[in-house]
Design an enzyme around this catalytic site. Sequence first.
Site: not given
Ligand SMILES: O=C(CO)[C@@H](O)[C@H](O)COP(=O)(O)O
Length: 498
Positions: A71-72, A259
């Site tokens: 995300q983000h 995700d």
């Molecule tokens: O920043 C967040 C959720 O707010 C993280 O969960 C990212 O979405 C990355 O996830 P992974 O790649 O570590 O699973």
Amino acid sequence: MPLVAGVDTSTQSCKIVVRDADTGALVRSGSAKHPDGTAIHPDHWWDAFLAAAREAGGLDDVAALAVGGQQHGLVALDAEGRVIRDAILWNDTRSAQAAEDLIHELGDGDRETGAQRWADSTGSVLVASLTITKLRWLRDAEPDHAARVAAVALPHDWLSWRIAGYGPADESPLGPDLDALFTDRSDASGTGYYDAEAPGDDEGTTGAYRRDLLRLGFGRDDVALPRVLAPAESGGVAHPSVAGGAVDGGALLGPGTGDNAGAALGLGMQPGDIAISLGTSGVVSAVAPRRTADGSGAINGFADATGNALMLAVTLNAARVLDAARSVLGASFDELADLALAAPPGSDGLVLVPYLEGERTPNRPDATGTLHGIRLATSTREHLARAYTEGMLCGLADGLDALRAQEVPVERVLLIGGAAQSPAVQQVATQVFGLPISIPEPGEYVADGAARQAAWVLAAAEAPGAGAPAWSAAVSRTLDADPRPVVREQYAAVRDLA
Ligand SMILES: O=C(CO)[C@@H](O)[C@H](O)COP(=O)(O)O
Ligand SMILES: Nc1ncnc2c1ncn2[C@@H]1O[C@H](COP(=O)(O)OP(=O)(O)O)[C@@H](O)[C@H]1O
């Protein structure tokens, strides 16, 4: 037997599963690594997607496809559809001051008021992870780049757009149509300029961009933002050169998902279920009918991939803490687990506060990790392995407490993500959380959720209003609770000294 594909473009890699749309049975899979770093060029995601698709035997026979992803991350595109600079990822803390500035600005100078207003407006108090803070950083630190921004996308939006055939004219069959970008509520809800609970335009689906907040953050809002699709709405078709040679016009594209919402869909989570995900990020999450607005910032009130809310606490330091331990100890995954299990719970007072990459929950972007209680007796490989494992999990146990404080019910705890495969992590989790821990079969639950969404889009295309397919739930084994309060007591005594 139509086939569907689910993609997880995660922080460390791209994973693809191909599943039977009717039964959910796994047919093929593939994966490919991403480079390390907190800012990387999205072309690496495209290359990894193509490599993973090749490893999965190609995608010519899939009827629908959806992309879940980290995300983000800020993917800034110019009017020609070119990526302006490396994407700044969720775990990049350069915009920590921008987050603080925006909190004060929305609060008319008062931090507490500002924090609550962000939580009320978007579900989350700003931290460096959220996209809007990265836009503020770009505006101030790289004004030439900021001036070129014509569209802002997230990692999964951008990859879906490329799969649909769009991109710079010399790199894509369909060229740079920025209005063809699309996303879903779950990922939009992590931008800082989308309110998933605002009355929406579509029947039954809430949510709207907050362009006023985008203007506050970026100084202007004359940029294209991806169209936010309903949970089972198709965003178009994959370009036939990429996927769906067996289907007229190419495979249907699902809206995709952030995700964590993807994992919730892949696991079939219901209210009462808690997922603890140990990937690059550590995430404690729960689906709920509505989000709360936690002005303390511990809990993000995002959306899930079905029309509900997804409440979550996220740490920056999870599986990579164990990678660091392996590197310090020169140990394999199995050796690290054996070492950790050979030391007693609480590691005889050796405590790691694992802020190795700064931290997001609690919001300590500039913190570093600290090892407390080093004595001759605790200077062993076993104690160190145990302290790293316990420290990683204690931050997430704090996250679970924060979810409980928002009155989220806790009935079943599921442990997922790369580091959940470690037997030491599994056992220590029963001690740190003091709860029974369910371990689903090792799997790619984000990619599975994306595949389930793709099957849902396919079903809805044939029978409007169809629900998500009832694939059989992930098989789990459950470890008994083994509460060892000493671990968290020791951690709480030193956590805020770090
Ligand atoms: O920043 C967040 C959720 O707010 C993280 O969960 C990212 O979405 C990355 O996830 P992974 O790649 O570590 O699973
Ligand atoms: N058996 C294991 N024990 C501990 N960590 C593991 C194990 N297997 C994989 N990992 C770690 O899991 C991480 C990858 O997990 P994943 O959930 O795919 O992350 P992300 O979604 O952030 O890309 C890596 O840091 C890897 O070292």
